[in-house]
Design an enzyme around this catalytic site. Structure first.
Site, PDB file in Angstrom:
ATOM      1  N   LYS A 144       0.889  -1.181   0.000  1.00  0.00           N
ATOM      2  CA  LYS A 144       0.000   0.000   0.000  1.00  0.00           C
ATOM      3  C   LYS A 144       0.916   1.217   0.000  1.00  0.00           C
ATOM      4  CE  LYS A 144      -3.542   2.243   2.889  1.00  0.00           C
ATOM      5  NZ  LYS A 144      -4.338   2.067   4.111  1.00  0.00           N
ATOM      6  N   TRP A 145       0.843   2.005  -1.066  1.00  0.00           N
ATOM      7  CA  TRP A 145       1.758   3.140  -1.281  1.00  0.00           C
ATOM      8  C   TRP A 145       1.027   4.416  -0.894  1.00  0.00           C
ATOM      9  CZ3 TRP A 145       6.534   2.851  -4.305  1.00  0.00           C
ATOM     10  CH2 TRP A 145       7.139   4.114  -4.474  1.00  0.00           C
ATOM     11  N   GLU A 153     -21.761 -11.928  12.811  1.00  0.00           N
ATOM     12  CA  GLU A 153     -21.052 -11.033  11.874  1.00  0.00           C
ATOM     13  C   GLU A 153     -20.000 -11.822  11.081  1.00  0.00           C
ATOM     14  OE1 GLU A 153     -21.246  -6.672  14.060  1.00  0.00           O
ATOM     15  OE2 GLU A 153     -19.926  -8.205  14.902  1.00  0.00           O
ATOM     16  N   ASP A 170      -6.014   9.189  -9.631  1.00  0.00           N
ATOM     17  CA  ASP A 170      -5.978   9.705 -10.994  1.00  0.00           C
ATOM     18  C   ASP A 170      -5.458   8.638 -11.939  1.00  0.00           C
ATOM     19  OD1 ASP A 170      -2.948   9.953 -11.088  1.00  0.00           O
ATOM     20  OD2 ASP A 170      -3.391  11.297  -9.417  1.00  0.00           O
TER      21      ASP A 170
HETATM   22  C1  DGJ Z   1      -3.668   7.317   5.463  1.00  0.00           C
HETATM   23  C2  DGJ Z   1      -4.325   6.155   4.797  1.00  0.00           C
HETATM   24  O1  DGJ Z   1      -5.303   6.561   3.927  1.00  0.00           O
HETATM   25  C3  DGJ Z   1      -4.852   5.219   5.876  1.00  0.00           C
HETATM   26  O2  DGJ Z   1      -5.570   4.170   5.291  1.00  0.00           O
HETATM   27  C4  DGJ Z   1      -3.698   4.716   6.668  1.00  0.00           C
HETATM   28  O3  DGJ Z   1      -2.865   3.950   5.860  1.00  0.00           O
HETATM   29  C5  DGJ Z   1      -2.939   5.883   7.263  1.00  0.00           C
HETATM   30  N1  DGJ Z   1      -2.581   6.854   6.268  1.00  0.00           N
HETATM   31  C6  DGJ Z   1      -1.690   5.412   7.970  1.00  0.00           C
HETATM   32  O4  DGJ Z   1      -0.900   6.433   8.401  1.00  0.00           O
END
Ligand code: DGJ
Length: 742
Positions: A478-479, A616, A536
């Site tokens: 996740k970047w 759930e 984008d």
């Molecule tokens: C912002 C992201 O959108 C969140 O999902 C999470 O990863 C936080 N940053 C972490 O700092």
């Protein structure tokens, strides 16, 4: 033949299935824009241009002779320059070495190519299947050494045209580009509305539809990234345009940095749209012999309303912008620990989440912020991309293996472009943080920005991330990027090149992504910028899915995902089921509704699964089964918005491209007692075929609550369906599954 050039008349036509785009080189070498819209079968639309003298307009001057009825100030042009006698907004503004600011461009030649032109170092639409044809129009300034190549590609079957511009300095002195837009587009006639998508953190991409007025209207970003605040996508539409009818045009900037999209309605009610890198923080010193490539714009036109226009955009982004192994491969249903634990976790906690998740069918655990350096809160640690084994209680490799042992993939969070002042990286390289000498830099979320316009900094990130990715079984990244960029300054650039910083930052980002993705082709990269701050088409070239918003409230998401759907396909929309009361709004919504909404995205969970009730958990198991059952339909189907998100009941559908099936989701957003029945039409199926429609409440055990057998596609489209309940409760969700009965 998608591209036709008539050398005798100067007419150039770009034709797609349903649209045509036309230009004409006139007797003075000026490239006029004569038409963009529904088919005209090659007719010369320059007949619509009427030349007459306009007071106070700059007139074309040949030698010293003024042609009084010919003014660039009112003629529709393909690419207009500032200082040419056209006083409207323009695409290009240059500063010559003598301080002059005049420029004008004339056609010097054309060439066509099979396939798609490509843009080095920049994201762009690509063509794998040989669908595209390309055109380059060379323009020259008769008074200087500046050359501009107007680049076009036509995707005939998809009703898509791409445009870009490359500037070349053929002279011996530098030319300063002060504005170098990618697109300039004129409409001589018509009265339009402009649809833009504004927002803020956690409330992105709200649709705004406003009439054009005389003067200039604009949206843009000077925040260093495309931003939560205005998305670099917009639509121009005739007044009567709605979802299913009317003429409209889409513009999507394939770029993740600062942008400006301006529209001017001029003195004779003509419309001009200019889109490109925001000139506020841009100037580029074009050295002799060098070129500058402007980013790309995707254009589409539909005379069948916004629905068709969006589907054109969905297809081109899904098929010709998103790349790599994960483009079509089934993406894992993930669970992310952010809203479950924030910074307070260790390996044991994550393993317990994974343990429970895998039993229910979740396929990947994503460890969010807090696993590296000294990072117990957002005051420290960014830049120190070394696992904090003390906090975790084991190595990253061991953690990943433990997750894998539970049948789950392992993913990890990074924020590569940021740096904390309280970090080892900052202590050893303070000059790597973006700051203007002698001034305290502006802080945001307690952090600074790393100067990735510099190659040494890019190399550091590539090296650090490669090390982490190589030494643990990591399947996903996740970047993230959690601030805007205030100071547009790099210690590595000379004073006369500081105007290049913001764009060089983006080129640096793209280089890092490209290198990492080439080295780790199996890793799925998800984009994020505090949710949807960089949502984008540029980022989609590298990250086929992007966390759509930090707002996980299912009801707010109806609006966010609705706005997003105008320009971007569902396969790019990161969406998760989170806990209630919701962490952003405090709202309590049914589990089933949260599932139904998140399912219209890449789907995952973001809650402490170990704290859920058995009921759930059972819902999770069934939600995942449903998501898998409909995966292809949701991710590759044709998307239809059936209502507005402001309606009391919000409804949307997916229709299979072969028209064999459809899935409709309806969410009651706001209920009133004794309300009217909820009725909707189902477009997109085959009129003459028969279908079965099954209504289910996704929260129950998926037993059909009503079945309609053998209803024709035409009846579904024209007569519609009604939700079969007497009383529907607020925030409840329904789904209708439609399958061919033949
Ligand atoms: C912002 C992201 O959108 C969140 O999902 C999470 O990863 C936080 N940053 C972490 O700092």
């Amino acid at each position: 033949m998608a591209i036709t050039i008539q050398n005798d008349t100067g007419l150039i036509t770009l034709a797609t299935c349903n649209t045509e785009y036309q230009m004409k080189t006139d007797e003075y070498g000026v490239l006029l824009h004569t038409y963009y819209g529904a088919k005209i079968y090659g007719s010369d639309m320059s007949e619509t241009i009427s030349c007459r003298e306009r007071g106070f307009s700059g007139n074309l001057t040949v030698g010293r002779e003024e042609i009084r009825s010919y003014s660039l100030d009112v003629l529709p042009q393909e690419y207009s320059c500032a200082g040419s006698g056209d006083y409207r907004i323009s695409g290009l503004s240059v500063l010559d070495s003598n301080g002059g600011r005049s420029c004008t461009l004339r056609v010097a030649g054309t060439r066509t190519e099979k396939g798609k032109y490509s843009l080095e170092g920049l994201p762009h639409v690509y063509d794998e299947n040989g669908e595209a044809e390309s055109l380059v129009i060379t323009m020259k300034d008769p008074y200087s050494a500046l050359e501009a190549e107007l680049q076009y590609s036509v995707f005939e079957k998809s009703d898509i045209i791409t445009r870009s511009v490359r500037f070349i300095n053929n002279g011996s002195e530098a030319i300063q580009l002060e504005k170098a837009a990618s697109l300039c587009l004129d409409w001589q006639f018509g009265d339009y509305d402009w649809l833009t998508f504004y927002g803020c953190h956690a409330q992105e991409r709200n649709l705004q539809r406003v009439p054009l007025h005389h003067g200039v209207q604009s949206i843009g970003s000077t925040r260093g990234n495309s931003s939560h605040h205005y998305n670099p996508f917009s639509i121009l539409a005739e007044k009567n345009t709605d979802e299913n009818s009317g003429l409209c045009f889409a513009f999507s900037f394939v770029y993740s940095g600062e942008f400006l999209m301006e529209i001017e309605k001029d003195q004779v009610s003509q419309t001009r749209l200019v889109l490109g890198i925001h000139p506020a923080n841009f100037s580029w010193k074009l050295e002799p012999g060098m070129s500058f490539q402007a980013p790309e714009v995707i254009l589409s036109c539909s005379s069948e309303g916004f629905g068709k226009l969006s589907r054109n955009m969905h297809k081109i982004i899904r098929d010709n912008v998103c790349r790599g192994e994960w483009k079509y491969k089934q993406r894992p249903v993930l669970i992310n620990n952010w809203e479950a634990t924030y910074f307070s976790f260790d390996a044991q906690k994550l393993i317990s989440i994974a343990e429970e998740s895998s039993k229910l069918g979740i396929e990947m655990l994503v460890m969010d912020d807090g696993w590296f350096g000294k990072r117990e809160d957002d005051y420290s640690g960014l830049g120190d991309w070394y696992p904090n084994e003390k906090k975790l209680g084991c190595s990253l490799k061991e953690l990943g293996e433990e997750i894998n042992k539970r049948g789950m993939k392992f993913g990890i969070w990074f924020e590569p472009e940021s740096i904390s002042e309280d970090s080892d990286l900052y202590r050893s390289h303070p000059e790597w943080a973006v700051a203007v000498p002698g001034r305290d830099p502006v802080l945001s979320r307690n952090q600074l920005v790393l100067d990735i316009s510099r190659t040494d900094v890019q190399d550091y990130i590539i090296d650090r991330m490669s090390d982490v990715l190589s030494n643990a079984p990591i399947s996903y990244v996740k970047w993230d990027m959690n601030r805007s960029i205030c100071e547009k300054y790099s210690a590595s650039l000379s004073a006369d090149k500081q105007g290049e910083f913001a764009h060089r930052f983006m080129l640096g980002l793209y280089r890092i992504l490209e290198e990492l993705e080439n080295t780790f082709p199996h890793v799925l990269f998800e984009g994020c910028s505090g949710g949807g701050g960089r949502f984008d088409a540029g980022m989609m070239y590298y990250t086929p899915q992007i966390w759509c918003s930090d707002n996980t409230d299912a009801i707010n998401r109806l609006n966010i995902q609705y706005g997003t759907s105008f320009g971007y396909p569902v396969s790019t929309v990161g969406a998760h089921v989170s806990a209630v009361p919701n962490h952003q709004t405090g709202r309590v919504t049914p589990f089933a509704t949260r599932g139904a909404v998140a399912m219209s995205g890449t789907f995952g969970y973001e809650l402490d699964i170990t704290k859920l009730t058995d009921a759930e958990k059972e819902q999770i198991r069934r939600q995942i089964q449903r998501f898998h059952k409909y995966y292809e339909l949701i991710q590759r189907g044709d998307y239809y918005r059936l209502t507005s998100p402001k309606d009391p009941c919000v409804i949307w559908s997916f229709v299979a491209p072969d028209k064999n099936s459809a899935l409709i989701t309806a969410v009651s957003r706001e209920i009133t007692a004794n309300s009217a029945p909820v009725h909707f039409n189902v477009p997109g199926l085959d009129d003459r075929r028969l279908y079965n429609a099954v209504f289910v409440l996704p929260e129950a055990d998926d037993r059909p609550l009503k079945v309609i057998e053998k209803i024709s596609g035409a009846a579904l489209k024209n007569g519609g369906l009604t939700i079969p309940v007497v009383q529907w409760w607020e925030y409840e969700a329904w789904q209708v599954e439609i399958t061919a009965a033949d």
